[in-house]
Design a protein around this motif. Sequence first.
Motif, PDB file in Angstrom:
ATOM      1  N   ARG A  44      26.913 -12.474 -66.761  1.00  0.00           N
ATOM      2  CA  ARG A  44      26.693 -11.418 -65.761  1.00  0.00           C
ATOM      3  C   ARG A  44      25.548 -11.791 -64.828  1.00  0.00           C
ATOM      4  NH1 ARG A  44      26.557  -7.892 -70.211  1.00  0.00           N
ATOM      5  NH2 ARG A  44      24.486  -7.241 -69.564  1.00  0.00           N
ATOM      6  N   LYS A  45      24.475 -12.316 -65.386  1.00  0.00           N
ATOM      7  CA  LYS A  45      23.322 -12.713 -64.567  1.00  0.00           C
ATOM      8  C   LYS A  45      23.678 -13.895 -63.670  1.00  0.00           C
ATOM      9  CE  LYS A  45      18.467 -13.965 -64.960  1.00  0.00           C
ATOM     10  NZ  LYS A  45      17.349 -14.252 -65.859  1.00  0.00           N
ATOM     11  N   LEU A  46      24.394 -14.869 -64.212  1.00  0.00           N
ATOM     12  CA  LEU A  46      24.784 -16.060 -63.456  1.00  0.00           C
ATOM     13  C   LEU A  46      25.666 -15.711 -62.266  1.00  0.00           C
ATOM     14  CD1 LEU A  46      24.868 -19.226 -63.354  1.00  0.00           C
ATOM     15  CD2 LEU A  46      26.922 -19.053 -64.745  1.00  0.00           C
ATOM     16  N   LEU A  47      26.656 -14.834 -62.492  1.00  0.00           N
ATOM     17  CA  LEU A  47      27.601 -14.475 -61.440  1.00  0.00           C
ATOM     18  C   LEU A  47      27.163 -13.276 -60.611  1.00  0.00           C
ATOM     19  CD1 LEU A  47      30.975 -14.923 -63.382  1.00  0.00           C
ATOM     20  CD2 LEU A  47      29.838 -16.548 -61.852  1.00  0.00           C
ATOM     21  N   GLY A  48      26.144 -12.556 -61.093  1.00  0.00           N
ATOM     22  CA  GLY A  48      25.683 -11.370 -60.369  1.00  0.00           C
ATOM     23  C   GLY A  48      26.694 -10.250 -60.399  1.00  0.00           C
ATOM     24  N   ILE A  49      27.315 -10.030 -61.571  1.00  0.00           N
ATOM     25  CA  ILE A  49      28.348  -8.998 -61.704  1.00  0.00           C
ATOM     26  C   ILE A  49      27.947  -7.995 -62.780  1.00  0.00           C
ATOM     27  CG2 ILE A  49      30.220 -10.493 -60.926  1.00  0.00           C
ATOM     28  CD1 ILE A  49      30.967 -10.941 -63.865  1.00  0.00           C
ATOM     29  N   SER A  50      28.625  -6.870 -62.790  1.00  0.00           N
ATOM     30  CA  SER A  50      28.363  -5.830 -63.782  1.00  0.00           C
ATOM     31  C   SER A  50      29.160  -6.108 -65.053  1.00  0.00           C
ATOM     32  CB  SER A  50      28.750  -4.457 -63.222  1.00  0.00           C
ATOM     33  OG  SER A  50      30.153  -4.386 -63.070  1.00  0.00           O
ATOM     34  N   SER A  51      28.829  -5.377 -66.104  1.00  0.00           N
ATOM     35  CA  SER A  51      29.566  -5.544 -67.361  1.00  0.00           C
ATOM     36  C   SER A  51      31.011  -5.095 -67.198  1.00  0.00           C
ATOM     37  CB  SER A  51      28.878  -4.781 -68.491  1.00  0.00           C
ATOM     38  OG  SER A  51      28.725  -3.425 -68.155  1.00  0.00           O
ATOM     39  N   GLY A  52      31.260  -4.107 -66.344  1.00  0.00           N
ATOM     40  CA  GLY A  52      32.623  -3.651 -66.086  1.00  0.00           C
ATOM     41  C   GLY A  52      33.461  -4.712 -65.396  1.00  0.00           C
ATOM     42  N   THR A  53      32.865  -5.404 -64.445  1.00  0.00           N
ATOM     43  CA  THR A  53      33.575  -6.483 -63.756  1.00  0.00           C
ATOM     44  C   THR A  53      33.899  -7.612 -64.727  1.00  0.00           C
ATOM     45  OG1 THR A  53      32.474  -5.960 -61.674  1.00  0.00           O
ATOM     46  CG2 THR A  53      33.445  -8.145 -61.856  1.00  0.00           C
ATOM     47  N   LEU A  54      32.947  -7.944 -65.594  1.00  0.00           N
ATOM     48  CA  LEU A  54      33.190  -8.984 -66.588  1.00  0.00           C
ATOM     49  C   LEU A  54      34.314  -8.566 -67.531  1.00  0.00           C
ATOM     50  CD1 LEU A  54      32.411 -11.727 -67.691  1.00  0.00           C
ATOM     51  CD2 LEU A  54      30.618 -10.618 -69.032  1.00  0.00           C
ATOM     52  N   GLN A  55      34.330  -7.297 -67.896  1.00  0.00           N
ATOM     53  CA  GLN A  55      35.403  -6.785 -68.750  1.00  0.00           C
ATOM     54  C   GLN A  55      36.748  -6.899 -68.042  1.00  0.00           C
ATOM     55  OE1 GLN A  55      34.920  -2.712 -69.990  1.00  0.00           O
ATOM     56  NE2 GLN A  55      36.658  -2.796 -71.388  1.00  0.00           N
ATOM     57  N   ASN A  56      36.786  -6.600 -66.754  1.00  0.00           N
ATOM     58  CA  ASN A  56      38.034  -6.733 -65.987  1.00  0.00           C
ATOM     59  C   ASN A  56      38.510  -8.182 -65.957  1.00  0.00           C
ATOM     60  OD1 ASN A  56      38.329  -4.025 -65.365  1.00  0.00           O
ATOM     61  ND2 ASN A  56      37.154  -4.186 -63.463  1.00  0.00           N
ATOM     62  N   TYR A  57      37.572  -9.125 -65.832  1.00  0.00           N
ATOM     63  CA  TYR A  57      37.948 -10.545 -65.874  1.00  0.00           C
ATOM     64  C   TYR A  57      38.565 -10.913 -67.212  1.00  0.00           C
ATOM     65  CZ  TYR A  57      35.255 -11.406 -61.568  1.00  0.00           C
ATOM     66  OH  TYR A  57      34.791 -11.399 -60.284  1.00  0.00           O
ATOM     67  N   ARG A  58      38.049 -10.323 -68.289  1.00  0.00           N
ATOM     68  CA  ARG A  58      38.625 -10.582 -69.616  1.00  0.00           C
ATOM     69  C   ARG A  58      40.007  -9.964 -69.735  1.00  0.00           C
ATOM     70  NH1 ARG A  58      33.509  -8.869 -71.552  1.00  0.00           N
ATOM     71  NH2 ARG A  58      34.446  -6.934 -72.272  1.00  0.00           N
ATOM     72  N   ILE A  59      40.144  -8.721 -69.309  1.00  0.00           N
ATOM     73  CA  ILE A  59      41.405  -7.981 -69.455  1.00  0.00           C
ATOM     74  C   ILE A  59      42.532  -8.630 -68.663  1.00  0.00           C
ATOM     75  CG2 ILE A  59      42.550  -5.791 -68.906  1.00  0.00           C
ATOM     76  CD1 ILE A  59      39.873  -4.403 -69.611  1.00  0.00           C
ATOM     77  N   ASN A  60      42.235  -9.003 -67.401  1.00  0.00           N
ATOM     78  CA  ASN A  60      43.312  -9.564 -66.573  1.00  0.00           C
ATOM     79  C   ASN A  60      43.494 -11.070 -66.773  1.00  0.00           C
ATOM     80  OD1 ASN A  60      41.432 -10.890 -64.936  1.00  0.00           O
ATOM     81  ND2 ASN A  60      41.428  -9.287 -63.390  1.00  0.00           N
ATOM     82  N   GLY A  61      42.732 -11.659 -67.687  1.00  0.00           N
ATOM     83  CA  GLY A  61      42.902 -13.066 -68.022  1.00  0.00           C
ATOM     84  C   GLY A  61      42.244 -14.037 -67.055  1.00  0.00           C
ATOM     85  N   SER A  62      41.418 -13.548 -66.170  1.00  0.00           N
ATOM     86  CA  SER A  62      40.744 -14.433 -65.224  1.00  0.00           C
ATOM     87  C   SER A  62      39.731 -15.333 -65.915  1.00  0.00           C
ATOM     88  CB  SER A  62      40.011 -13.624 -64.145  1.00  0.00           C
ATOM     89  OG  SER A  62      40.925 -12.900 -63.371  1.00  0.00           O
ATOM     90  N   LEU A  63      39.125 -14.808 -66.982  1.00  0.00           N
ATOM     91  CA  LEU A  63      38.091 -15.560 -67.686  1.00  0.00           C
ATOM     92  C   LEU A  63      38.332 -15.455 -69.186  1.00  0.00           C
ATOM     93  CD1 LEU A  63      35.520 -17.233 -67.323  1.00  0.00           C
ATOM     94  CD2 LEU A  63      34.214 -15.117 -67.347  1.00  0.00           C
ATOM     95  N   SER A  64      38.603 -16.600 -69.800  1.00  0.00           N
ATOM     96  CA  SER A  64      38.839 -16.595 -71.243  1.00  0.00           C
ATOM     97  C   SER A  64      37.509 -16.503 -71.985  1.00  0.00           C
ATOM     98  CB  SER A  64      39.606 -17.847 -71.663  1.00  0.00           C
ATOM     99  OG  SER A  64      38.885 -18.995 -71.315  1.00  0.00           O
ATOM    100  N   TYR A  65      37.578 -16.080 -73.238  1.00  0.00           N
ATOM    101  CA  TYR A  65      36.358 -15.897 -74.024  1.00  0.00           C
ATOM    102  C   TYR A  65      36.663 -16.140 -75.494  1.00  0.00           C
ATOM    103  CZ  TYR A  65      38.431 -11.365 -75.169  1.00  0.00           C
ATOM    104  OH  TYR A  65      39.269 -10.376 -75.602  1.00  0.00           O
ATOM    105  N   THR A  66      35.606 -16.292 -76.257  1.00  0.00           N
ATOM    106  CA  THR A  66      35.695 -16.433 -77.703  1.00  0.00           C
ATOM    107  C   THR A  66      34.821 -15.360 -78.317  1.00  0.00           C
ATOM    108  OG1 THR A  66      35.992 -18.818 -77.525  1.00  0.00           O
ATOM    109  CG2 THR A  66      35.248 -17.985 -79.639  1.00  0.00           C
ATOM    110  N   LYS A  67      35.366 -14.663 -79.295  1.00  0.00           N
ATOM    111  CA  LYS A  67      34.605 -13.597 -79.946  1.00  0.00           C
ATOM    112  C   LYS A  67      34.260 -14.039 -81.361  1.00  0.00           C
ATOM    113  CE  LYS A  67      34.591  -8.651 -80.835  1.00  0.00           C
ATOM    114  NZ  LYS A  67      35.315  -7.395 -80.656  1.00  0.00           N
ATOM    115  N   ILE A  68      32.982 -14.048 -81.658  1.00  0.00           N
ATOM    116  CA  ILE A  68      32.499 -14.357 -83.001  1.00  0.00           C
ATOM    117  C   ILE A  68      31.666 -13.175 -83.446  1.00  0.00           C
ATOM    118  CG2 ILE A  68      31.110 -15.908 -84.407  1.00  0.00           C
ATOM    119  CD1 ILE A  68      31.749 -18.115 -82.381  1.00  0.00           C
ATOM    120  N   GLY A  69      32.159 -12.507 -84.494  1.00  0.00           N
ATOM    121  CA  GLY A  69      31.506 -11.262 -84.893  1.00  0.00           C
ATOM    122  C   GLY A  69      31.667 -10.264 -83.772  1.00  0.00           C
TER     123      GLY A  69
END
Length: 92
Positions: A44-69
Motif C-alpha cells: 500500500r505504501k509503495l503504490l500509494g493505495i488504500s487497503s480497499g484498493t489492494l483488496q480489489n486487486y486481490r479480488i479481481n485477480g490483478s495482483l496475486s498473493y500468498t496467505k500464511i496464517g
Amino acid sequence: MAATIITTEDLREFKKELLDDIKKLLDVKSTSTSKQWLKSSEVRKLLGISSGTLQNYRINGSLSYTKIGGTLFYSNDDIEKLLSQNKINTVR
C-alpha cells in the motif's frame, strides 16, 4: 597559509569520483530495499493505495498473493508486472 590552485582537470576528477561514490550508494540502497515478498502495508505504501484498493486487486485477480496464517504476502515481481501491464505510453 599557502594558496592551492585548482585546475579544471582537478574538478573533473573530483566530479568523477563523486558520481562513482553516489552510484555505489544508490546500488547498495536499491539491493537492500528490494525484498522478494512484501506485506500488505508495504505494498500500500509503495503504490500509494488504500487497503480497499489492494483488496480489489486481490479480488479481481490483478495482483496475486500468498496467505500464511493471517498475513498476506505479495511478490515484488508480480507488483512490477502489474505496473508494467498498466503502463501508458504517451506520444508527443
